[in-house]
Write a protein that holds these residues in place. Sequence first.
Motif, PDB file in Angstrom:
ATOM      1  N   PRO A 134       0.921  -1.256   0.133  1.00  0.00           N
ATOM      2  CA  PRO A 134       0.117   0.048   0.080  1.00  0.00           C
ATOM      3  C   PRO A 134       0.824   1.325   0.042  1.00  0.00           C
ATOM      4  O   PRO A 134       2.158   1.242   0.290  1.00  0.00           O
ATOM      5  N   VAL A 135       0.157   2.382  -0.338  1.00  0.00           N
ATOM      6  CA  VAL A 135       0.810   3.926  -0.327  1.00  0.00           C
ATOM      7  C   VAL A 135       0.818   3.955   1.121  1.00  0.00           C
ATOM      8  O   VAL A 135      -0.345   4.020   1.579  1.00  0.00           O
ATOM      9  N   GLY A 150      -4.438   1.420   2.747  1.00  0.00           N
ATOM     10  CA  GLY A 150      -4.826   0.045   2.564  1.00  0.00           C
ATOM     11  C   GLY A 150      -6.464  -0.070   2.623  1.00  0.00           C
ATOM     12  O   GLY A 150      -6.841  -0.207   3.784  1.00  0.00           O
ATOM     13  N   GLY A 151      -7.180  -0.089   1.521  1.00  0.00           N
ATOM     14  CA  GLY A 151      -8.393  -0.177   1.891  1.00  0.00           C
ATOM     15  C   GLY A 151      -9.099  -1.474   1.689  1.00  0.00           C
ATOM     16  O   GLY A 151     -10.493  -1.756   1.577  1.00  0.00           O
ATOM     17  N   PHE A 152      -8.267  -2.541   1.716  1.00  0.00           N
ATOM     18  CA  PHE A 152      -8.550  -4.057   1.906  1.00  0.00           C
ATOM     19  C   PHE A 152      -7.809  -4.653   2.990  1.00  0.00           C
ATOM     20  O   PHE A 152      -7.214  -5.597   2.645  1.00  0.00           O
ATOM     21  N   PRO A 153      -8.302  -4.163   4.031  1.00  0.00           N
ATOM     22  CA  PRO A 153      -7.523  -4.646   5.372  1.00  0.00           C
ATOM     23  C   PRO A 153      -8.055  -5.845   6.118  1.00  0.00           C
ATOM     24  O   PRO A 153      -9.226  -5.955   5.883  1.00  0.00           O
ATOM     25  N   VAL A 190      -5.952   3.194   8.640  1.00  0.00           N
ATOM     26  CA  VAL A 190      -5.338   1.787   8.308  1.00  0.00           C
ATOM     27  C   VAL A 190      -4.091   1.899   8.404  1.00  0.00           C
ATOM     28  O   VAL A 190      -3.296   2.710   8.030  1.00  0.00           O
ATOM     29  N   ILE A 191      -3.449   0.760   9.061  1.00  0.00           N
ATOM     30  CA  ILE A 191      -2.002   0.717   9.650  1.00  0.00           C
ATOM     31  C   ILE A 191      -1.343  -0.403   8.793  1.00  0.00           C
ATOM     32  O   ILE A 191      -1.978  -1.410   8.604  1.00  0.00           O
ATOM     33  N   TYR A 192      -0.299  -0.030   8.008  1.00  0.00           N
ATOM     34  CA  TYR A 192       0.317  -1.090   7.327  1.00  0.00           C
ATOM     35  C   TYR A 192       1.643  -1.722   7.961  1.00  0.00           C
ATOM     36  O   TYR A 192       2.206  -0.572   8.713  1.00  0.00           O
ATOM     37  N   PHE A 193       1.923  -3.035   8.229  1.00  0.00           N
ATOM     38  CA  PHE A 193       2.841  -3.369   8.866  1.00  0.00           C
ATOM     39  C   PHE A 193       3.912  -4.087   7.742  1.00  0.00           C
ATOM     40  O   PHE A 193       3.239  -5.288   7.268  1.00  0.00           O
ATOM     41  N   PRO A 194       5.023  -3.698   7.321  1.00  0.00           N
ATOM     42  CA  PRO A 194       5.731  -4.202   6.245  1.00  0.00           C
ATOM     43  C   PRO A 194       6.023  -5.879   6.921  1.00  0.00           C
ATOM     44  O   PRO A 194       6.426  -6.533   5.812  1.00  0.00           O
ATOM     45  N   ASP A 195       6.337  -6.144   8.164  1.00  0.00           N
ATOM     46  CA  ASP A 195       6.468  -7.500   8.428  1.00  0.00           C
ATOM     47  C   ASP A 195       5.553  -8.599   8.471  1.00  0.00           C
ATOM     48  O   ASP A 195       5.569  -9.703   8.855  1.00  0.00           O
ATOM     49  N   LEU A 196       4.091  -8.127   8.120  1.00  0.00           N
ATOM     50  CA  LEU A 196       3.140  -8.819   8.098  1.00  0.00           C
ATOM     51  C   LEU A 196       2.862  -9.470   6.928  1.00  0.00           C
ATOM     52  O   LEU A 196       2.156  -8.741   6.127  1.00  0.00           O
ATOM     53  N   ILE A 197       3.379 -10.278   6.233  1.00  0.00           N
ATOM     54  CA  ILE A 197       3.669 -10.853   4.913  1.00  0.00           C
ATOM     55  C   ILE A 197       2.499 -11.775   4.640  1.00  0.00           C
ATOM     56  O   ILE A 197       2.353 -12.861   5.408  1.00  0.00           O
ATOM     57  N   ALA A 198       1.684 -11.595   3.476  1.00  0.00           N
ATOM     58  CA  ALA A 198       0.807 -12.446   3.059  1.00  0.00           C
ATOM     59  C   ALA A 198       1.232 -12.925   1.525  1.00  0.00           C
ATOM     60  O   ALA A 198       1.895 -11.862   1.012  1.00  0.00           O
TER      61      ALA A 198
END
Length: 306
Positions: A134-135, A150-153, A190-198
Motif C-alpha cells: 500500500p501507499v 490500504g482499503g482491503f485490510p 489503516v495501519i500497514y505493517f511491512p513484516d506482516l507478509i501474505a
Amino acid sequence: MEHKKQDPLVSIVILRYKKLEDTLTSIDSIKRQTYKNYEIIVIDDATPDSTYAVIKKKYPDVTLIRLKKSVGRSAHNVGLRKAKGEVLIPLDADMYLPKNFLRKLVNKFNTFPEINFIAPNLIHPTKKGFQWRPVYEVRQAVHGGYECAGGFPMMRRKAFKKVGGFNPDIFLYVDEWEYLIRILRAGFKVIYFPDLIAYHTYSANPYRSVMMGYHTVVNHIQLYAMYLPIWIWPKFLMHHTSQFSDVVVKGKANRFGTIKGVLYGIYFFMRALRKRQVLDGATLKTFMKYYFPEKGKIVVEKWGWY
C-alpha cells in the motif's frame, strides 16, 4: 483445543470465482497456522460449475456459501456478516498465508488496541510478479507500523460494523479506494505493517485486462459522483484522461475495456449521483494525500520511489 483468553476468534472469509486449486491452497495455508482459534468461510461467487463440491467434501468443517448471482467484491459481505470472530480477514482465493500470519496479526491487534484496520505486506510468492504494497506515510504511526491507503485490510469486528461492507455498486477494482474513503470518514485509520507478509499469486485470467479497464473507468466515475467535490473534478479528470490516452495510444491489453468504460460512464455517473455524500475537508485531505502522493512524504514502492 483450549485457547488463551487473549486469543480471539479470527474469521477468514475467502472469496472465490472458479480458481479451485487456488482456493484449496488458501484453505490449506490457514489449516497450517500456528494460531488455532479461527473459522473459515468460503463464499462462492456463483461459479458456473460444481467445483464447490470438492471444497465441501475435502473440508467439511469449512462454511461454504454459494451465491446464485455473481456480485464481485461485495460477495465478501455475506461472509463477513455471518462471521463470529472478533477479527475479520477478507481474502481472495488466490491469496494464502505463511504459518505464523494469524498469530502475528492477533499480536498486533492486542499490542495496539487503538488500531482497528491493518494492511498486510501482500507480495507475489516468487517476487517476480506484481508486489502489492500500500501507499503509506514515511513516519511510523506505531512501532513498526505506518498509516496507509490500504482499503482491503484485516479489521476488528466492531469497526466493520461501523464502516459497513464493500459497496455493491463497485463490482471490482477501485473498491479499495472506495472502502478507504468510508474507513476514513468513520474516523478510523489503516495501519500497514511491512513484516506482516501474505502472498497473492495473481492467477492468470484471459479476461482480467479487459475487465480491469472497464471497471477501473466506471468505478472511478462513480467515486467522482459519490464523494468528490466539483471543484476537484478537473484534477482527477486530467489525471485519468492522461491514463486513458496512454492505454488507447499504446494499445495495451485493456484498451477495449477502457473504451467500453468511458462509453458507459454517463450511466454510472448519473446512478451514483443519487447517493452523493461529498467528503468533509479532513477526509478529502487524507484521501488526496494518498491518491496524489508527494515524493519524500509518502512511500510508493510499487512505483519505484520513496
